[in-house]
Design a protein around this motif. Structure first.
Motif, PDB file in Angstrom:
ATOM      1  N   ALA A 284      12.034  20.974   2.031  1.00  9.98           N
ATOM      2  CA  ALA A 284      10.678  20.616   2.261  1.00  9.98           C
ATOM      3  C   ALA A 284       9.553  21.098   1.338  1.00  9.98           C
ATOM      4  N   PRO A 285       9.717  22.162   0.806  1.00 12.00           N
ATOM      5  CA  PRO A 285       8.505  22.526  -0.334  1.00 12.00           C
ATOM      6  C   PRO A 285       8.670  21.593  -1.422  1.00 12.00           C
ATOM      7  N   PHE A 286      10.089  21.191  -1.801  1.00  9.60           N
ATOM      8  CA  PHE A 286      10.133  20.559  -2.920  1.00  9.60           C
ATOM      9  C   PHE A 286       9.533  18.888  -2.736  1.00  9.60           C
ATOM     10  N   ILE A 287       9.725  18.468  -1.449  1.00  6.44           N
ATOM     11  CA  ILE A 287       9.337  17.101  -1.168  1.00  6.44           C
ATOM     12  C   ILE A 287       7.545  17.253  -1.088  1.00  6.44           C
ATOM     13  N   GLU A 288       7.057  18.304  -0.670  1.00  3.39           N
ATOM     14  CA  GLU A 288       5.702  18.397  -0.722  1.00  3.39           C
ATOM     15  C   GLU A 288       5.120  18.176  -2.045  1.00  3.39           C
ATOM     16  N   GLN A 289       5.731  19.098  -3.044  1.00  5.15           N
ATOM     17  CA  GLN A 289       5.446  19.271  -4.360  1.00  5.15           C
ATOM     18  C   GLN A 289       5.617  17.978  -5.325  1.00  5.15           C
ATOM     19  N   ILE A 290       6.685  17.168  -4.957  1.00  2.00           N
ATOM     20  CA  ILE A 290       6.948  15.944  -5.475  1.00  2.00           C
ATOM     21  C   ILE A 290       5.668  14.819  -5.104  1.00  2.00           C
ATOM     22  N   VAL A 291       5.815  14.827  -3.813  1.00  7.93           N
ATOM     23  CA  VAL A 291       4.729  13.782  -3.303  1.00  7.93           C
ATOM     24  C   VAL A 291       3.366  13.884  -3.661  1.00  7.93           C
ATOM     25  N   GLU A 292       3.102  15.211  -3.571  1.00  5.95           N
ATOM     26  CA  GLU A 292       1.593  15.479  -3.982  1.00  5.95           C
ATOM     27  C   GLU A 292       1.347  15.219  -5.387  1.00  5.95           C
ATOM     28  N   GLY A 293       2.446  15.419  -6.441  1.00  7.77           N
ATOM     29  CA  GLY A 293       2.315  14.928  -7.803  1.00  7.77           C
ATOM     30  C   GLY A 293       2.116  13.509  -7.633  1.00  7.77           C
ATOM     31  N   PHE A 294       2.684  12.604  -7.127  1.00  8.64           N
ATOM     32  CA  PHE A 294       2.547  11.187  -7.077  1.00  8.64           C
ATOM     33  C   PHE A 294       1.189  10.653  -6.468  1.00  8.64           C
ATOM     34  N   VAL A 295       0.605  11.668  -5.428  1.00  4.33           N
ATOM     35  CA  VAL A 295      -0.766  11.279  -4.952  1.00  4.33           C
ATOM     36  C   VAL A 295      -1.824  11.510  -5.933  1.00  4.33           C
ATOM     37  N   THR A 296      -1.621  12.734  -6.585  1.00  7.37           N
ATOM     38  CA  THR A 296      -2.745  13.153  -7.423  1.00  7.37           C
ATOM     39  C   THR A 296      -2.747  12.542  -8.656  1.00  7.37           C
ATOM     40  N   ASP A 297      -1.519  11.606  -9.027  1.00  7.79           N
ATOM     41  CA  ASP A 297      -1.495  11.134 -10.255  1.00  7.79           C
ATOM     42  C   ASP A 297      -2.500  10.159 -10.536  1.00  7.79           C
ATOM     43  N   ASP A 298      -3.166  10.148 -11.883  1.00  8.44           N
ATOM     44  CA  ASP A 298      -4.244   9.323 -12.177  1.00  8.44           C
ATOM     45  C   ASP A 298      -3.649   8.112 -13.091  1.00  8.44           C
ATOM     46  N   ALA A 393       0.878   1.187 -14.073  1.00  8.46           N
ATOM     47  CA  ALA A 393       1.043   2.197 -13.621  1.00  8.46           C
ATOM     48  C   ALA A 393       0.622   2.280 -12.037  1.00  8.46           C
ATOM     49  N   ASP A 394      -0.627   1.553 -11.709  1.00  7.15           N
ATOM     50  CA  ASP A 394      -1.007   1.733 -10.212  1.00  7.15           C
ATOM     51  C   ASP A 394      -0.165   1.113  -9.358  1.00  7.15           C
ATOM     52  N   GLN A 395       0.429  -0.080  -9.686  1.00  7.81           N
ATOM     53  CA  GLN A 395       1.494  -0.851  -8.820  1.00  7.81           C
ATOM     54  C   GLN A 395       2.447  -0.017  -8.626  1.00  7.81           C
ATOM     55  N   LEU A 396       3.180   0.718  -9.686  1.00  7.36           N
ATOM     56  CA  LEU A 396       4.240   1.559  -9.479  1.00  7.36           C
ATOM     57  C   LEU A 396       4.008   2.669  -8.483  1.00  7.36           C
ATOM     58  N   ARG A 397       2.907   3.182  -8.850  1.00  8.08           N
ATOM     59  CA  ARG A 397       2.384   4.366  -7.916  1.00  8.08           C
ATOM     60  C   ARG A 397       2.441   4.102  -6.487  1.00  8.08           C
ATOM     61  N   ALA A 398       1.829   2.756  -6.246  1.00 14.19           N
ATOM     62  CA  ALA A 398       1.681   2.434  -4.849  1.00 14.19           C
ATOM     63  C   ALA A 398       3.129   2.150  -4.246  1.00 14.19           C
ATOM     64  N   GLU A 399       3.895   1.564  -5.049  1.00 18.32           N
ATOM     65  CA  GLU A 399       5.144   1.084  -4.581  1.00 18.32           C
ATOM     66  C   GLU A 399       6.073   2.346  -4.009  1.00 18.32           C
ATOM     67  N   PHE A 400       5.955   3.446  -4.940  1.00 20.63           N
ATOM     68  CA  PHE A 400       6.540   4.649  -4.592  1.00 20.63           C
ATOM     69  C   PHE A 400       5.838   5.359  -3.070  1.00 20.63           C
ATOM     70  N   ILE A 401       4.540   5.289  -3.204  1.00 25.26           N
ATOM     71  CA  ILE A 401       4.063   5.782  -1.910  1.00 25.26           C
ATOM     72  C   ILE A 401       4.671   5.050  -0.817  1.00 25.26           C
ATOM     73  N   PRO A 440       1.448  -1.071  -1.260  1.00 30.26           N
ATOM     74  CA  PRO A 440       2.562  -0.246  -1.115  1.00 30.26           C
ATOM     75  C   PRO A 440       3.647  -1.203  -0.496  1.00 30.26           C
ATOM     76  N   ILE A 441       3.262  -2.380  -0.014  1.00 27.61           N
ATOM     77  CA  ILE A 441       4.476  -3.141   0.455  1.00 27.61           C
ATOM     78  C   ILE A 441       4.733  -4.536  -0.285  1.00 27.61           C
ATOM     79  N   LEU A 442       4.351  -4.211  -1.490  1.00 25.00           N
ATOM     80  CA  LEU A 442       4.543  -5.799  -2.291  1.00 25.00           C
ATOM     81  C   LEU A 442       6.032  -5.476  -2.839  1.00 25.00           C
ATOM     82  N   PRO A 443       6.646  -6.640  -3.269  1.00 27.07           N
ATOM     83  CA  PRO A 443       8.078  -6.211  -3.652  1.00 27.07           C
ATOM     84  C   PRO A 443       8.101  -5.521  -4.982  1.00 27.07           C
ATOM     85  N   GLY A 444       9.461  -4.805  -4.919  1.00 29.87           N
ATOM     86  CA  GLY A 444       9.703  -4.154  -6.032  1.00 29.87           C
ATOM     87  C   GLY A 444      10.629  -4.632  -6.923  1.00 29.87           C
ATOM     88  N   PRO A 445      10.974  -4.355  -8.303  1.00 30.85           N
ATOM     89  CA  PRO A 445      11.517  -4.814  -9.314  1.00 30.85           C
ATOM     90  C   PRO A 445      12.933  -5.416  -8.886  1.00 30.85           C
TER      91      PRO A 445
END
Length: 632
Positions: A284-298, A393-401, A440-445
């Motif tokens: 669980a802590p690793f999930i939080e760390q990774i997800v927070e990294g995605f969310v705060t990425d500019d 970069a924007d769309q890749l981040r949105a897809e991951f979220i 976030p729900i657009l098709p991926g590669p």
């Protein structure tokens, strides 16, 4: 001499391929002299002389063996036993090199096979290749050619490539051949064999799953980390198992991913962890760390992880296209391979002291984006739901979220900690507010040829029909259809309805004075035509563009209009029909070039496009001639 002269006239890539083709050399009775260079600027040796020296050094361990380089400088080769390993070095005049392990040249079979079995385990060599080389090594002593082939085969593995990348990053340099290997077997070991698969679903069953199973069977911990490189699609992550990993091993792997992992491996790791939280709450802590990294990425910042990811994908994919690697594979497989290799490169960057922003800027300065973009437009004929524009970069981040949100929803009952629930679940969660719908729900590669499972809601469908059947058409009349195109499974005939509406009002759209709005409308309708294979709408869009251009309501750059033409052309699935439609529209655009510089730039783009897809050549010949005559 004549053969040598002819070979020297050929492009380097072709010349290199022919010189390495043994049957070609034997057929023409061509002899070759092979040299080996140590390091980037080190001494060069005749291969046969150096290898004989290595065999002699292995035979006489601890005793220096003299080998002359091509400048007649005498070097001393020394082989020494350290534990169960032979260590090789070479020196002359105070200069010393630690060199690769040449144990496979040994006369003693046990020395050869012990070295290989250890090496195969370290690089997670696949079973078939391991057995093939073991059989060879248990037979007669390897010839020089066979030794070269063995070392080349070892180099064409992801683990070997990663180690080479790491060494290059430590020196602050890496050549393109290392960043982007160009052999098919390398990518088969990276993402699995394509075989006869023509769809993503077939590939997952016959390529991805067997690869993942083999990686994890041969080396649990390392196999887990390399399996994550294949997670361009959430369905693939479902094949990764952690049951055989000890808790300490697993925790160590997730700690490494949190600190040094690439975006693809991290998203795959989150999906795997969420599905196992009931049995592995320590993740669980690793999930939080990774997800927070995605969310705060500019994504707008060059130091962004997604900016680097985007730049590496474009670089690798463009180089694969330029070298014609995987040329005969479906687009999804080439994109999948490019994403996995880009991810491996990012791992090496993250483990080095190199500033990621500098790598992003360097990759962008290479100017490879146009190759990636044009190839992406060509690929739309086979996979119309994923546009090259989506590698941002924007769309890749949105897809991951979006992927994380889906995985969290599937595993909601397993998410117990309050902090993780607040991060992942519900409309007020941190994750939900991180990006705007529908990105976030657009098709991926890998989803360019996959029809969405969701049918279009009845109320949306009714609104679309009402808007298109109205007596007067405005740009907004098409918004509902355009917005639904990539998100829902559209009923048959929706594109025909739009085409009929345009014809009914004689291609006259009210409030079309705003050119940017009009251009967006036409681009959106081109996507509708592509994903529905609506050739009638594609034809109507070509007329609409011509009318708007004539009325001075559309003065788009020729390259931008060509983008619309190529997207609309994807409505034609058969290659010849596609090439004819695209070529005719491009020719029309070419004759509207207003100045020499515009014509010159469009000509360069056109020629690159034709180079990438020769089927366009005869349909674009008139456009090429017209642009060349005007520009020059």
């Amino acid at each position: 001499m004549l053969v040598e002269a002819v070979l020297n006239l050929l492009p380097p890539d072709i010349r290199h391929a022919l010189v390495e083709d043994k049957s070609f050399l034997e057929r023409l009775d061509i002899s070759t002299v092979i040299s080996v260079t140590l390091g980037k600027n080190g001494p060069s040796f005749l291969r046969d002389r150096l290898y004989d020296g290595m065999r002699n050094a292995i035979r006489n361990q601890g005793i220096a063996v003299t080998v002359q380089d091509q400048n007649d400088v005498a070097w001393e080769v020394l082989t020494q036993q350290q534990g169960e390993t032979l260590v090789f070095s070479i020196c002359a005049g105070g200069t010393r090199y630690s060199i690769m392990d040449y144990s496979a040249l040994a006369e003693d079979m046990t020395t050869r096979t012990d070295w290989f079995e250890k090496t195969a385990k370290e690089i997670n060599f696949d079973g078939a290749a391991t057995q093939n080389w073991l059989d060879n090594l248990r037979g007669a002593q390897l010839s020089n050619d066979n030794f070269d082939e063995l070392m080349k085969d070892i180099a064409q593995t992801p683990v070997s490539n990663y180690l080479t990348l790491q060494a290059g990053m430590e020196r602050g340099s890496a050549d393109v051949a290392t960043l982007v290997p160009h052999e098919l077997r390398y990518y088969e070991r990276l993402v699995g064999h394509l075989g006869s698969a023509m769809t993503v679903a077939e590939y997952i069953e016959t390529g991805a799953k067997p690869l993942i199973a083999g990686l994890q069977r041969r080396n649990d911990s390392q196999g887990f980390l390399y399996a994550l490189l294949t997670c361009s699609l959430g369905l693939i992550a479902e094949s990764i198992r952690i049951e055989d990993l000890g808790r300490e091993e697993l925790t160590h792997a997730y700690q490494w991913l949190s600190e040094h992992g690439d975006p693809i491996s991290r998203i795959g790791a989150v999906e795997v962890a969420l599905s196992h939280l009931d049995t592995h709450p320590e993740l669980a802590p690793f999930i939080e760390q990774i997800v927070e990294g995605f969310v705060t990425d500019d994504p707008e910042n060059d130091s962004s992880g997604f900016a680097l990811f985007c730049a590496m994908i474009v670089m690798v994919a463009s180089e694969l296209t330029r070298r014609h690697t995987l040329k005969n594979a479906p687009p999804f497989y080439r994109k999948h391979a490019a994403i996995a290799q880009a991810s491996l490169v990012i791992r090496a960057i993250n483990e080095s002291s190199i500033d990621p922003a500098s790598v992003t800027q360097w990759a962008q300065s290479l100017g490879l984006g146009h190759i990636f973009f044009l190839q992406g437009l060509i690929d739309l004929r086979s996979e119309p739901r994923w546009l090259p524009d989506f590698v941002s970069a924007d769309q890749l981040r949105a897809e991951f979220i979006g992927r994380i949100a889906n995985a969290a929803s599937r595993n909601e009952a397993k998410i117990q900690t309050e902090s993780l629930r607040a991060l992942l679940l519900g409309p007020d969660s941190t994750l939900a507010s991180a990006v705007r719908w529908p990105f976030p729900i657009l098709p991926g590669p890998l989803e360019g040829a996959i029809t969405p499972r969701l049918p279009i809601p009845d109320n949306v469908l009714n609104d679309v029909r009402s808007a298109l059947e109205a007596d007067r058409l405005e740009a907004n009349s098409f918004v509902g259809l355009v917005n639904a195109a990539l998100l829902f499974d559209l009923p048959e005939g929706q594109s025909n309805l739009a085409a009929a509406a345009l014809q009914r009002v004689k291609f006259s759209i009210e409030d079309a004075e705003d050119e940017s709005k009009t251009f967006g409308l036409i681009s959106g309708l081109a996507i509708v035509a592509a994903v529905t294979r609506g050739t009638d709408l594609a034809d109507a869009l070509r007329i609409l563009t011509r009318v708007l251009r004539h009325r001075k309501r559309l003065t788009a750059d020729p390259g931008n209009e060509m983008r619309i033409a190529m997207i609309a052309a994807a409505s034609f699935e058969i290659l010849e029909d596609w090439a004819r439609f695209a070529g005719e529209w491009i020719t029309e655009i070419a004759f509207k070039a207003e100045d020499k510089e515009t014509a010159k730039q469009f000509l360069l783009t056109l020629r690159r496009l034709v180079q990438l897809e020769p089927a366009l050549a005869r349909h674009c010949a008139v456009a090429d001639a017209a642009l060349a005559a005007f520009a020059f």
